[in-house]
Design a protein around this motif. Sequence first.
Motif, PDB file in Angstrom:
ATOM      1  N   PRO A 136      31.570  38.696  32.577  1.00 20.51           N
ATOM      2  CA  PRO A 136      31.927  39.836  31.723  1.00 20.51           C
ATOM      3  C   PRO A 136      30.742  40.704  31.324  1.00 20.51           C
ATOM      4  O   PRO A 136      30.902  41.876  31.015  1.00 20.51           O
ATOM      5  CB  PRO A 136      32.543  39.160  30.492  1.00 20.51           C
ATOM      6  N   GLY A 137      29.534  40.159  31.360  1.00 20.78           N
ATOM      7  CA  GLY A 137      28.373  40.940  30.958  1.00 20.78           C
ATOM      8  C   GLY A 137      27.636  41.586  32.112  1.00 20.78           C
ATOM      9  O   GLY A 137      26.615  42.255  31.903  1.00 20.78           O
ATOM     10  N   ALA A 138      28.137  41.424  33.327  1.00 20.98           N
ATOM     11  CA  ALA A 138      27.430  41.970  34.496  1.00 20.98           C
ATOM     12  C   ALA A 138      27.596  43.485  34.566  1.00 20.98           C
ATOM     13  O   ALA A 138      28.628  44.041  34.190  1.00 20.98           O
ATOM     14  CB  ALA A 138      27.979  41.332  35.772  1.00 20.98           C
ATOM     15  N   ALA A 139      26.541  44.160  35.041  1.00 28.60           N
ATOM     16  CA  ALA A 139      26.595  45.616  35.178  1.00 28.60           C
ATOM     17  C   ALA A 139      27.642  46.018  36.212  1.00 28.60           C
ATOM     18  O   ALA A 139      28.347  47.004  36.054  1.00 28.60           O
ATOM     19  CB  ALA A 139      25.224  46.159  35.564  1.00 28.60           C
ATOM     20  N   ILE A 140      27.719  45.234  37.294  1.00 28.95           N
ATOM     21  CA  ILE A 140      28.729  45.467  38.326  1.00 28.95           C
ATOM     22  C   ILE A 140      29.573  44.212  38.438  1.00 28.95           C
ATOM     23  O   ILE A 140      29.066  43.137  38.740  1.00 28.95           O
ATOM     24  CB  ILE A 140      28.075  45.789  39.690  1.00 28.95           C
ATOM     25  N   ALA A 141      30.840  44.345  38.149  1.00 25.35           N
ATOM     26  CA  ALA A 141      31.716  43.179  38.172  1.00 25.35           C
ATOM     27  C   ALA A 141      31.882  42.664  39.594  1.00 25.35           C
ATOM     28  O   ALA A 141      31.889  43.439  40.556  1.00 25.35           O
ATOM     29  CB  ALA A 141      33.084  43.549  37.600  1.00 25.35           C
ATOM     30  N   PRO A 142      31.990  41.359  39.770  1.00 21.90           N
ATOM     31  CA  PRO A 142      32.255  40.824  41.109  1.00 21.90           C
ATOM     32  C   PRO A 142      33.548  41.415  41.645  1.00 21.90           C
ATOM     33  O   PRO A 142      34.544  41.492  40.937  1.00 21.90           O
ATOM     34  CB  PRO A 142      32.400  39.312  40.853  1.00 21.90           C
ATOM     35  N   HIS A 143      33.521  41.866  42.878  1.00 21.74           N
ATOM     36  CA  HIS A 143      34.705  42.502  43.426  1.00 21.74           C
ATOM     37  C   HIS A 143      34.728  42.329  44.930  1.00 21.74           C
ATOM     38  O   HIS A 143      33.736  41.896  45.542  1.00 21.74           O
ATOM     39  CB  HIS A 143      34.714  43.998  43.076  1.00 21.74           C
ATOM     40  N   LEU A 144      35.855  42.688  45.513  1.00 27.43           N
ATOM     41  CA  LEU A 144      36.049  42.595  46.957  1.00 27.43           C
ATOM     42  C   LEU A 144      36.512  43.946  47.469  1.00 27.43           C
ATOM     43  O   LEU A 144      37.504  44.490  46.986  1.00 27.43           O
ATOM     44  CB  LEU A 144      37.096  41.518  47.292  1.00 27.43           C
ATOM     45  N   ARG A 185      42.164  36.378  42.571  1.00 28.84           N
ATOM     46  CA  ARG A 185      42.316  37.813  42.362  1.00 28.84           C
ATOM     47  C   ARG A 185      42.370  38.141  40.863  1.00 28.84           C
ATOM     48  O   ARG A 185      41.786  39.120  40.397  1.00 28.84           O
ATOM     49  CB  ARG A 185      43.583  38.312  43.066  1.00 28.84           C
ATOM     50  N   VAL A 186      43.057  37.290  40.098  1.00 31.27           N
ATOM     51  CA  VAL A 186      43.145  37.522  38.652  1.00 31.27           C
ATOM     52  C   VAL A 186      41.764  37.438  38.012  1.00 31.27           C
ATOM     53  O   VAL A 186      41.395  38.268  37.174  1.00 31.27           O
ATOM     54  CB  VAL A 186      44.098  36.495  38.005  1.00 31.27           C
ATOM     55  N   VAL A 187      40.983  36.455  38.426  1.00 34.58           N
ATOM     56  CA  VAL A 187      39.637  36.304  37.865  1.00 34.58           C
ATOM     57  C   VAL A 187      38.782  37.519  38.180  1.00 34.58           C
ATOM     58  O   VAL A 187      38.047  38.032  37.323  1.00 34.58           O
ATOM     59  CB  VAL A 187      38.977  35.018  38.414  1.00 34.58           C
ATOM     60  N   LEU A 188      38.869  38.024  39.411  1.00 33.74           N
ATOM     61  CA  LEU A 188      38.053  39.179  39.797  1.00 33.74           C
ATOM     62  C   LEU A 188      38.558  40.465  39.150  1.00 33.74           C
ATOM     63  O   LEU A 188      37.774  41.287  38.672  1.00 33.74           O
ATOM     64  CB  LEU A 188      38.052  39.319  41.319  1.00 33.74           C
ATOM     65  N   ASP A 189      39.878  40.648  39.128  1.00 35.43           N
ATOM     66  CA  ASP A 189      40.427  41.884  38.578  1.00 35.43           C
ATOM     67  C   ASP A 189      40.167  42.014  37.083  1.00 35.43           C
ATOM     68  O   ASP A 189      39.986  43.116  36.558  1.00 35.43           O
ATOM     69  CB  ASP A 189      41.933  41.958  38.842  1.00 35.43           C
ATOM     70  N   THR A 190      40.180  40.897  36.366  1.00 27.53           N
ATOM     71  CA  THR A 190      39.980  40.939  34.915  1.00 27.53           C
ATOM     72  C   THR A 190      38.529  40.713  34.521  1.00 27.53           C
ATOM     73  O   THR A 190      38.213  40.672  33.334  1.00 27.53           O
ATOM     74  CB  THR A 190      40.862  39.885  34.245  1.00 27.53           C
ATOM     75  N   ASN A 191      37.659  40.554  35.513  1.00 25.41           N
ATOM     76  CA  ASN A 191      36.220  40.376  35.264  1.00 25.41           C
ATOM     77  C   ASN A 191      35.948  39.226  34.295  1.00 25.41           C
ATOM     78  O   ASN A 191      35.137  39.325  33.383  1.00 25.41           O
ATOM     79  CB  ASN A 191      35.600  41.674  34.724  1.00 25.41           C
ATOM     80  N   GLN A 192      36.644  38.118  34.496  1.00 29.06           N
ATOM     81  CA  GLN A 192      36.449  36.965  33.630  1.00 29.06           C
ATOM     82  C   GLN A 192      35.256  36.111  34.047  1.00 29.06           C
ATOM     83  O   GLN A 192      34.746  35.327  33.247  1.00 29.06           O
ATOM     84  CB  GLN A 192      37.712  36.094  33.640  1.00 29.06           C
ATOM     85  N   ALA A 193      34.808  36.264  35.289  1.00 34.55           N
ATOM     86  CA  ALA A 193      33.702  35.428  35.764  1.00 34.55           C
ATOM     87  C   ALA A 193      32.368  35.876  35.187  1.00 34.55           C
ATOM     88  O   ALA A 193      31.555  35.060  34.757  1.00 34.55           O
ATOM     89  CB  ALA A 193      33.658  35.440  37.298  1.00 34.55           C
TER      90      ALA A 193
END
Length: 380
Positions: free
Chosen positions: A323-331, A313-321
């Motif tokens: 960072p340059g993506a137009a749409i951040a990975p999310h659930l 959850r921390v990785v997804l919430d902070t967009n660390q995976a």
Amino acid sequence: MDRTTKSGPAAGLPAAASIEDVLARIEAATAELTALTDPETLTGWDAPTVTRLADAHTRIRRVTGRLDGVRYTLLPRIENEGSWRSGGTARTFTTWLRLREGISASTAGKDMTIARRLVTALPVTRERLVAGSLGADHARVMTEVAPTSETRTDALAWLIDTRTGHTTTPEQFVQTVPVDFPDPVDDPDGARTRELVTQVLEGAITEGTLVTGEALVLREANVLNADQFRKVARRFATVTDPDTDDVDDDKAAQGEFLDLAKTFGGYHVAGFLTDEHGLQLTTAINAVLGAPSAENTRTTTQRRAQGLADIARVVLDTNQASPGAAIAPHLNVTVSWDEFVTQVTRTRDGLCLTCGQTAPGRGTRFGAGPSVLGTSTSTT
């Protein structure tokens, strides 16, 4: 009734005539011990105190370890004699042992590995295990870690001068000790010189100044538990043969895998990580878990599973995976209004009955407070 024993057979007992006689006595003594420690006796009015039981448990572990040492001594001799092949029922000794004693293939394999390494590379370990001065777990650590390559096996037999920490030979060591050797004219056959050299070496071994690599590692077994001792044995293995560690690391890296399989009610997780990656994951999980509160009744494994989910959850919430993506990975989690109200209102003692977490406040119609689902949920 207590029996006073000497160093050898128990006082008042006849000397053993054979292995069978000794085993018969051990079996008879085991039957007596079993009768003295059955559940009814241990709960009776004259039951032994906990202190006596704890001492008995320690002694039983030591005795069983010594008996294991005897077993490991016998196995290579039985294997080398070769008569086990005559029946034609097994192609390997390990298979023969498994069939004869009804044990698992894994147990038979481990027994043979330990027995062979004790007899070929770890004579001091075997001697101390049988004598009861070394625990079975410590001996197992030595067999699993120390003689794991030809170089390490050779290093176990190296002579080491503990004054310097360097390897040596008997000749080199004697030259470092002040000894008044006789003149060759007075000792033409060298008998007195050899006698003096023997005395010097025996004295150094007795004092611990001259030890083998195996004995040097075993020194730490007297003050460390088995887990701590494993680190010492691994250090010895790494120092004496670092190349094998590199090969083992490569093999471990090739064997890494992680399976996440969707199953009923959740996901099944299985996998294998290298020491480095496993330590990284363990450290990260412990970091997000912290110390459990007094109200937290979850088991350690349950908290560890929650910790792994929190890391994700921390990785997804902070967009660390990405960072340059137009749409951040999310659930996205979507629930119906009825289900949302049910989750919020089904509480007991302030905890949600479904997830076990602290329930939202009940001061408003919508249950003002943090989301019971642990995510931001949009409701129309």
